[in-house]
Design an enzyme around this catalytic site. Sequence first.
Site, short mmCIF file in Angstrom:
data_model
loop_
_atom_site.label_atom_id
_atom_site.label_comp_id
_atom_site.label_asym_id
_atom_site.label_seq_id
_atom_site.Cartn_x
_atom_site.Cartn_y
_atom_site.Cartn_z
N TYR A 1 0.82 -1.16 -0.01
CA TYR A 1 -0.04 0.02 0.04
C TYR A 1 0.86 1.25 0.19
O TYR A 1 0.78 2.08 -0.70
CB TYR A 1 -0.88 0.13 1.06
CG TYR A 1 -1.74 1.05 1.22
CD1 TYR A 1 -3.00 1.28 0.44
CD2 TYR A 1 -1.53 2.07 2.31
CE1 TYR A 1 -3.82 2.08 0.34
CE2 TYR A 1 -2.57 3.08 2.21
CZ TYR A 1 -3.58 3.24 1.28
OH TYR A 1 -4.72 4.41 1.42
N LYS B 1 1.15 4.09 -3.03
CA LYS B 1 0.76 5.55 -2.86
C LYS B 1 2.10 6.24 -2.94
O LYS B 1 1.76 7.33 -3.85
CB LYS B 1 0.33 5.80 -1.50
CG LYS B 1 -1.08 5.26 -1.18
CD LYS B 1 -2.12 5.44 -2.18
CE LYS B 1 -3.60 5.27 -1.87
NZ LYS B 1 -4.72 5.72 -2.88
P1 NDP Z 1 -13.57 2.99 0.82
O1 NDP Z 1 -13.30 1.58 1.12
O2 NDP Z 1 -14.57 3.87 1.75
O3 NDP Z 1 -13.92 3.32 -0.86
C1 NDP Z 1 -12.95 2.82 -1.73
C2 NDP Z 1 -13.70 3.03 -3.01
O4 NDP Z 1 -12.94 2.32 -4.02
C3 NDP Z 1 -15.11 2.38 -3.27
O5 NDP Z 1 -15.98 3.19 -3.86
C4 NDP Z 1 -14.98 1.09 -4.00
O6 NDP Z 1 -16.02 0.66 -4.87
C5 NDP Z 1 -13.83 1.43 -4.95
N1 NDP Z 1 -13.07 0.43 -5.60
C6 NDP Z 1 -12.20 -0.58 -4.96
N2 NDP Z 1 -11.40 -1.10 -5.80
C7 NDP Z 1 -12.29 -0.98 -7.13
C8 NDP Z 1 -12.23 -1.45 -8.28
N3 NDP Z 1 -11.33 -2.71 -8.68
N4 NDP Z 1 -12.82 -0.96 -9.52
C9 NDP Z 1 -13.47 0.25 -9.18
N5 NDP Z 1 -13.88 0.70 -7.86
C10 NDP Z 1 -13.31 0.14 -6.78
O7 NDP Z 1 -12.38 3.77 0.85
P2 NDP Z 1 -11.71 5.44 0.99
O8 NDP Z 1 -12.92 6.22 0.54
O9 NDP Z 1 -11.26 5.72 2.20
O10 NDP Z 1 -10.74 5.38 0.03
C11 NDP Z 1 -10.64 6.37 -1.15
C12 NDP Z 1 -9.19 6.50 -1.26
O11 NDP Z 1 -8.68 7.03 -0.16
C13 NDP Z 1 -8.34 5.33 -1.63
O12 NDP Z 1 -7.25 5.43 -2.62
C14 NDP Z 1 -7.43 5.25 -0.17
O13 NDP Z 1 -6.47 4.48 -0.40
C15 NDP Z 1 -7.19 6.56 -0.05
N6 NDP Z 1 -7.12 6.99 1.39
C16 NDP Z 1 -8.08 6.57 2.19
C17 NDP Z 1 -7.75 6.86 4.00
C18 NDP Z 1 -8.37 6.53 4.83
O14 NDP Z 1 -8.07 6.29 6.00
N7 NDP Z 1 -9.73 6.15 4.66
C19 NDP Z 1 -6.23 7.53 4.10
C20 NDP Z 1 -5.67 7.97 3.15
C21 NDP Z 1 -5.74 7.55 1.74
P3 NDP Z 1 -16.67 -0.58 -5.04
O15 NDP Z 1 -16.23 -1.63 -3.86
O16 NDP Z 1 -18.08 -0.33 -5.15
O17 NDP Z 1 -15.96 -1.01 -6.46
#
Ligand code: NDP
Length: 254
Positions: free
Chosen positions: A152, A156
Amino acid sequence: MFKGKVAIITGASSGIGKETALLFAKEGASVSLVARRENILKEVCEKIQNGGRKALAVKADLCNPEETKKVVEQTVQKFGGIDILVNSAGIIASGTIKNTTLEAWEKMFMINVTSVFYLMQLCLPYLIERKGNIVNVSSVTGLRAFPGVLAYCASKAAVDHLTRCAALELASDGVRVNAVNPGVTITNLHKAGGMSEESYAQFLERSKSTHPLGRVGKPEEIAELILFLASDKARWITGVTYSIDGGRAQTCLR
Ligand code: NDP
């Protein structure tokens, strides 16, 4: 702020992507919502449409290049162009240099890096035409090293450098490319990555002390920064990896 603008937002079924989609729509953008879970995407879409804004739900697994192409095709077909791309879809998983399998590494890079690269590339002709911009959702783990989430962190860091390199390459086209680097934010990310409810509760509690401002973040707060970077107010900003983490990236064990 975004009247007449068209934005593609990946990861719009949950967390940061979903809040960004709602905020962009509130500001007048037509939004193309991308994720795999169609039923949830449709709910977000309807909420936006009920508020009098335009939204399109595009079910796509961004690990699949053909489905990724359709995201761009369907968006352009429906809204006529693209002004903003927000890459928020992503996953997290535990693992060290000793126990991360090649398969787990490749899966992490496929969604967190390769799909971001590919969607940026596919959107480029449209972004250049409208002098648009890209905001990638990176992480504090791109800027700082943390043990136990090796793939991860590396993914990033790759997003951060992809952002910087693309920003330099696209500056003369008038296209800006930036990233946001959140600290721990309350979403579904960690639980989807295998954390139990109990471990997640403990992790959030511990995070109060690992983030100098004494709390974790909310997805709405990250959405506000994405909105700013994607807006004309940030018209002289490109190539930044912008921390939004309660000060975490400044900390060092002592
Ligand atoms: P969530 O798990 O709430 O959301 C992740 C989203 O990514 C979902 O909408 C999921 O949709 C989508 N997703 C995952 N895999 C796929 C795929 N193969 N194709 C299409 N869509 C996909 O997490 P966050 O909102 O926290 O994450 C958003 C971003 O923020 C990420 O890049 C994460 O690394 C980053 N981030 C988050 C932090 C945290 O603490 N939450 C901290 C720092 C960065 P679905 O399952 O419907 O496909």
